[in-house]
Motif scaffolding. Structure first.
Motif, PDB file in Angstrom:
ATOM      1  N   TYR A  98      21.746 -63.688  32.824  1.00  0.00           N
ATOM      2  CA  TYR A  98      22.310 -62.354  33.055  1.00  0.00           C
ATOM      3  C   TYR A  98      22.361 -61.607  31.722  1.00  0.00           C
ATOM      4  CZ  TYR A  98      24.002 -64.553  37.370  1.00  0.00           C
ATOM      5  OH  TYR A  98      24.097 -65.229  38.557  1.00  0.00           O
ATOM      6  N   LEU A  99      21.772 -60.417  31.700  1.00  0.00           N
ATOM      7  CA  LEU A  99      21.711 -59.644  30.466  1.00  0.00           C
ATOM      8  C   LEU A  99      22.234 -58.224  30.671  1.00  0.00           C
ATOM      9  CD1 LEU A  99      18.137 -60.620  29.180  1.00  0.00           C
ATOM     10  CD2 LEU A  99      20.326 -61.603  28.473  1.00  0.00           C
ATOM     11  N   ILE A 100      22.836 -57.699  29.622  1.00  0.00           N
ATOM     12  CA  ILE A 100      23.200 -56.282  29.554  1.00  0.00           C
ATOM     13  C   ILE A 100      22.355 -55.691  28.432  1.00  0.00           C
ATOM     14  CG2 ILE A 100      25.027 -54.594  29.193  1.00  0.00           C
ATOM     15  CD1 ILE A 100      27.046 -56.763  29.992  1.00  0.00           C
ATOM     16  N   PRO A 101      21.291 -54.948  28.750  1.00  0.00           N
ATOM     17  CA  PRO A 101      20.400 -54.405  27.712  1.00  0.00           C
ATOM     18  C   PRO A 101      20.901 -53.046  27.201  1.00  0.00           C
ATOM     19  CG  PRO A 101      19.449 -54.034  29.885  1.00  0.00           C
ATOM     20  CD  PRO A 101      20.776 -54.700  30.105  1.00  0.00           C
ATOM     21  N   LEU A 102      21.016 -52.941  25.892  1.00  0.00           N
ATOM     22  CA  LEU A 102      21.504 -51.711  25.275  1.00  0.00           C
ATOM     23  C   LEU A 102      20.637 -51.361  24.066  1.00  0.00           C
ATOM     24  CD1 LEU A 102      25.273 -52.710  25.233  1.00  0.00           C
ATOM     25  CD2 LEU A 102      24.244 -51.050  26.797  1.00  0.00           C
ATOM     26  N   ARG A 103      20.702 -50.090  23.673  1.00  0.00           N
ATOM     27  CA  ARG A 103      20.014 -49.651  22.462  1.00  0.00           C
ATOM     28  C   ARG A 103      20.868 -48.591  21.775  1.00  0.00           C
ATOM     29  NH1 ARG A 103      15.141 -46.498  25.570  1.00  0.00           N
ATOM     30  NH2 ARG A 103      16.382 -44.789  26.452  1.00  0.00           N
ATOM     31  N   ILE A 104      20.563 -48.368  20.509  1.00  0.00           N
ATOM     32  CA  ILE A 104      21.279 -47.337  19.776  1.00  0.00           C
ATOM     33  C   ILE A 104      20.780 -45.969  20.223  1.00  0.00           C
ATOM     34  CG2 ILE A 104      21.691 -46.329  17.507  1.00  0.00           C
ATOM     35  CD1 ILE A 104      21.504 -49.138  16.351  1.00  0.00           C
TER      36      ILE A 104
END
Length: 276
Positions: A98-104
């Motif tokens: 399970y992943l929560i993908p984020l970026r700046i």
């Protein structure tokens, strides 16, 4: 991060940092945003077209990031700051990624390194008896009794096995029956279906053993005397110990159980002690 199944909501943290030969000379506000493209790239890179192994986007109903920004302080000796992630882990499976993908999304000063602008926050599980990663192991010693069909006689064997254990709920764990073990990096659904058992720790420290898949399992002995959980102090360290007494038999390869006993191998009677 391993999120605690004992808690309805468990908090982890995402770190945001800066690098360079000099310390920042002004406060820097960093704002994040979702980045599902990063998840697609991760799956492609690691699993190509094998969708059965794909990491999953954590359901938004299972987590909350109250504030999507943080501030790197110029007067702080640390070059990083954190953003809390609130996760509700109950019901998640240790067999899925399970992943929560984020970026700046933006910064108030300086430049963003495009190669380090994304993060895949992985949600892992733990309870009082096991961690998902690094996977928990128990040194297991016991006696295995069964009827050897080829030799035509009863066999009694001592065994020692490293038993890998995964958390399922706040008071249950999963492992393999008897002398069966596996490589954590190569565990398959077929192995789980054939060999796995669930150990539930009750409020009175007795345990209940049930099959996860097709294995047939029967508990033996008196409740609280043969199947129980305890802790021991040894060399100033707490040892977690499971004492188990049960018998099991496995479904033969290619069989589905529809023919009753004929579809199963012989019974194995197990007396074992699992020590963490």
């Amino acid at each position: 991060m391993n999120h605690d199944l004992n808690k309805e909501e468990s908090i982890g943290y995402i770190s945001v940092g800066c690098g360079g030969t000099k310390h920042i000379d002004q406060d820097v506000t960093v704002e994040l945003e979702p980045d599902e493209e990063a998840l697609a790239k991760y799956n492609k890179l690691n699993f190509d077209i094998d969708e059965s192994k794909f990491a999953h986007l954590l359901d938004p109903t299972r987590y909350e990031i109250p504030v999507m920004s943080t501030v790197l302080k110029a007067d702080s000796k640390d070059n990083y700051a954190t953003i809390p992630v609130h996760v509700r882990p109950e019901g998640l499976s240790p067999d899925s990624i399970y992943l929560i993908p984020l970026r700046i999304k933006s910064v108030s000063a300086y430049e963003v390194n495009p190669e380090k602008s994304t993060v895949l926050y992985r949600v892992l599980l733990k309870n009082d008896y096991a961690f998902q990663l690094p996977i928990t192991s128990y040194l297991t010693r016991g006696i295995n009794e069964f009827f050897d069909i080829e030799k035509g006689k009863d066999v009694r064997q001592a065994f020692t096995v490293t038993r890998y254990v995964l958390p399922l709920t706040k008071n249950s764990i999963r492992c393999f029956v008897g002398v069966n073990s596996y490589s954590p990096s190569d565990l398959t659904k077929a192995q789980i279906e054939k060999y796995a058992m669930c150990i539930t720790i009750n409020e009175d420290a007795t345990v209940t053993i049930t099959p996860v898949g097709t294995a047939q399992i029967e508990m033996l002995g008196e409740a609280g005397e043969s199947n129980f959980y305890t802790t021991l102090e040894q060399n100033n360290r707490k040892r977690q110990v499971f004492n188990l007494s049960y018998r099991y038999r496995l479904l033969k390869d290619g069989k589905d159980g529809s023919n009753g006993d004929a579809d199963y191998d012989v019974w194995h009677t197990i007396e074992e002690t699992m020590t963490r």
